[in-house]
Scaffold this motif. Structure first.
Motif, mmCIF file in Angstrom:
data_model
loop_
_atom_site.group_PDB
_atom_site.id
_atom_site.type_symbol
_atom_site.label_atom_id
_atom_site.label_comp_id
_atom_site.label_asym_id
_atom_site.label_seq_id
_atom_site.Cartn_x
_atom_site.Cartn_y
_atom_site.Cartn_z
ATOM 1 N N UNK A 131 10.998 8.823 8.102
ATOM 2 C CA UNK A 131 10.356 8.197 9.245
ATOM 3 C C UNK A 131 10.423 9.221 10.369
ATOM 4 N N UNK A 132 9.258 9.529 10.929
ATOM 5 C CA UNK A 132 9.160 10.471 12.043
ATOM 6 C C UNK A 132 8.733 9.646 13.251
ATOM 7 N N UNK A 133 9.523 9.669 14.294
ATOM 8 C CA UNK A 133 9.204 8.868 15.475
ATOM 9 C C UNK A 133 9.554 9.641 16.743
ATOM 10 N N UNK A 134 8.993 9.185 17.851
ATOM 11 C CA UNK A 134 9.313 9.802 19.143
ATOM 12 C C UNK A 134 10.781 9.589 19.472
ATOM 13 N N UNK A 135 11.307 8.411 19.124
ATOM 14 C CA UNK A 135 12.734 8.131 19.304
ATOM 15 C C UNK A 135 13.130 6.959 18.409
ATOM 16 N N UNK A 136 14.438 6.867 18.156
ATOM 17 C CA UNK A 136 14.985 5.814 17.304
ATOM 18 C C UNK A 136 16.070 5.054 18.057
ATOM 19 N N UNK A 137 16.186 3.772 17.743
ATOM 20 C CA UNK A 137 17.328 3.012 18.238
ATOM 21 C C UNK A 137 18.577 3.610 17.594
ATOM 22 N N UNK A 138 19.646 3.731 18.365
ATOM 23 C CA UNK A 138 20.851 4.434 17.896
ATOM 24 C C UNK A 138 21.442 3.829 16.636
ATOM 25 N N UNK A 139 21.614 2.509 16.613
ATOM 26 C CA UNK A 139 22.257 1.894 15.446
ATOM 27 C C UNK A 139 21.363 2.018 14.218
ATOM 28 N N UNK A 192 0.805 -1.223 0.000
ATOM 29 C CA UNK A 192 0.000 0.000 0.000
ATOM 30 C C UNK A 192 0.836 1.270 0.000
ATOM 31 N N UNK A 193 2.076 1.178 0.431
ATOM 32 C CA UNK A 193 2.943 2.353 0.512
ATOM 33 C C UNK A 193 3.273 2.842 -0.893
ATOM 34 N N UNK A 194 3.223 4.136 -1.063
ATOM 35 C CA UNK A 194 3.551 4.776 -2.347
ATOM 36 C C UNK A 194 4.792 5.639 -2.194
ATOM 37 N N UNK A 195 5.447 5.885 -3.297
ATOM 38 C CA UNK A 195 6.630 6.751 -3.331
ATOM 39 C C UNK A 195 6.301 8.089 -2.675
ATOM 40 N N UNK A 196 7.134 8.495 -1.725
ATOM 41 C CA UNK A 196 6.955 9.786 -1.070
ATOM 42 C C UNK A 196 6.175 9.741 0.223
ATOM 43 N N UNK A 197 5.657 8.572 0.613
ATOM 44 C CA UNK A 197 4.919 8.463 1.870
ATOM 45 C C UNK A 197 5.869 8.579 3.062
ATOM 46 N N UNK A 198 5.275 8.779 4.240
ATOM 47 C CA UNK A 198 6.028 8.939 5.480
ATOM 48 C C UNK A 198 5.462 7.986 6.528
ATOM 49 N N UNK A 199 6.343 7.422 7.329
ATOM 50 C CA UNK A 199 5.925 6.636 8.495
ATOM 51 C C UNK A 199 6.030 7.534 9.719
ATOM 52 N N UNK A 200 4.975 7.544 10.536
ATOM 53 C CA UNK A 200 4.995 8.229 11.826
ATOM 54 C C UNK A 200 4.816 7.139 12.881
ATOM 55 N N UNK A 201 5.766 7.064 13.791
ATOM 56 C CA UNK A 201 5.772 5.978 14.769
ATOM 57 C C UNK A 201 6.009 6.512 16.172
ATOM 58 N N UNK A 202 5.966 5.597 17.113
ATOM 59 C CA UNK A 202 6.172 5.932 18.511
ATOM 60 C C UNK A 202 7.643 5.900 18.895
ATOM 61 N N UNK A 203 7.895 5.433 20.098
ATOM 62 C CA UNK A 203 9.269 5.439 20.616
ATOM 63 C C UNK A 203 10.016 4.173 20.207
ATOM 64 N N UNK A 204 11.342 4.291 20.169
ATOM 65 C CA UNK A 204 12.253 3.173 19.975
ATOM 66 C C UNK A 204 12.118 2.501 18.605
ATOM 67 N N UNK A 205 11.854 3.274 17.561
ATOM 68 C CA UNK A 205 11.726 2.720 16.207
ATOM 69 C C UNK A 205 13.077 2.160 15.769
ATOM 70 N N UNK A 206 13.081 0.952 15.220
ATOM 71 C CA UNK A 206 14.303 0.336 14.702
ATOM 72 C C UNK A 206 15.121 -0.399 15.739
ATOM 73 N N UNK A 207 14.521 -0.695 16.896
ATOM 74 C CA UNK A 207 15.258 -1.436 17.924
ATOM 75 C C UNK A 207 15.513 -2.869 17.449
ATOM 76 N N UNK A 208 16.309 -3.595 18.197
ATOM 77 C CA UNK A 208 16.598 -4.984 17.850
ATOM 78 C C UNK A 208 17.905 -5.111 17.107
ATOM 79 N N UNK A 209 17.957 -6.026 16.188
ATOM 80 C CA UNK A 209 19.162 -6.328 15.424
ATOM 81 C C UNK A 209 19.658 -5.105 14.663
#
Length: 172
Positions: A89-97, A55-72
């Motif tokens: 990607x707009x989030x409250x916070x991101x995993x550092x790596x 469903x995602x189209x070119x130019x879309x944006x993800x808005x997420x909560x905290x700790x986006x991209x955590x894990x591996x």
């Protein structure tokens, strides 16, 4: 993106995700054996929302909560998000790596802890680089990214930025 333009504006459709979206949700381990990022991208977010990648189209944006991209620390996670056409990607916070892997792969990440509370999926927003996000006529200040990071994002990633900087990006 033009790093010389202080308030470049980009409009996007919003996809909303929650907290703690880890790299196993972004791209499950079993699909990492596929030969290319293009082969993998159709499985993005499949444990959470199997239909989302289609469903995602070119130019879309993800808005997420905290700790986006955590894990591996898998680099395929930001590569797949970028391959889907997500511009930021707009989030409250991101995993550092994940944050650093995203910049290295040319994916724009913006931290904002207020936007998610005021939007719903399908809304649109404007990103005014190094200034603000505008949604529903409300402005959300964003911290400016340093020029060197904007240059990496503009070039499509760290390797491309270094090739450009060293005069190696000419096509022969």
């Amino acid at each position: 993106m033009n790093t010389n333009t202080e308030h470049e504006t980009i409009e996007h459709k919003i996809w909303v995700l929650g907290d703690d979206i880890d790299t196993d949700i972004i791209i499950p381990t079993e699909y990492l054996a596929l030969p290319t990022i293009d082969d993998m991208k159709q499985y993005a977010f499949s444990p959470l929302r199997p239909e989302l990648a289609g469903q995602i189209k070119e130019g879309d944006v993800i808005v997420a909560g905290k700790n986006f991209g955590c894990g591996s620390s898998r680099e395929q996670a930001p590569e797949i998000i970028k391959a889907l056409g997500i511009k930021a990607v707009i989030a409250k916070s991101f995993a550092r790596i994940f944050f650093r892997n995203s910049i290295n792969n040319g994916l724009l990440l913006i931290e904002n802890d207020q936007l998610q509370e005021d939007i719903k999926e399908g809304d649109t927003l404007e990103i005014r680089l190094n200034d603000a996000i505008v949604c529903h006529e409300k402005s959300y200040k964003i911290a400016p990214l340093p020029d060197n990071l904007l240059e990496i994002i503009e070039a499509g990633g760290l390797v491309n930025a270094m090739r450009k900087k060293n005069g190696l990006d000419s096509k022969e």
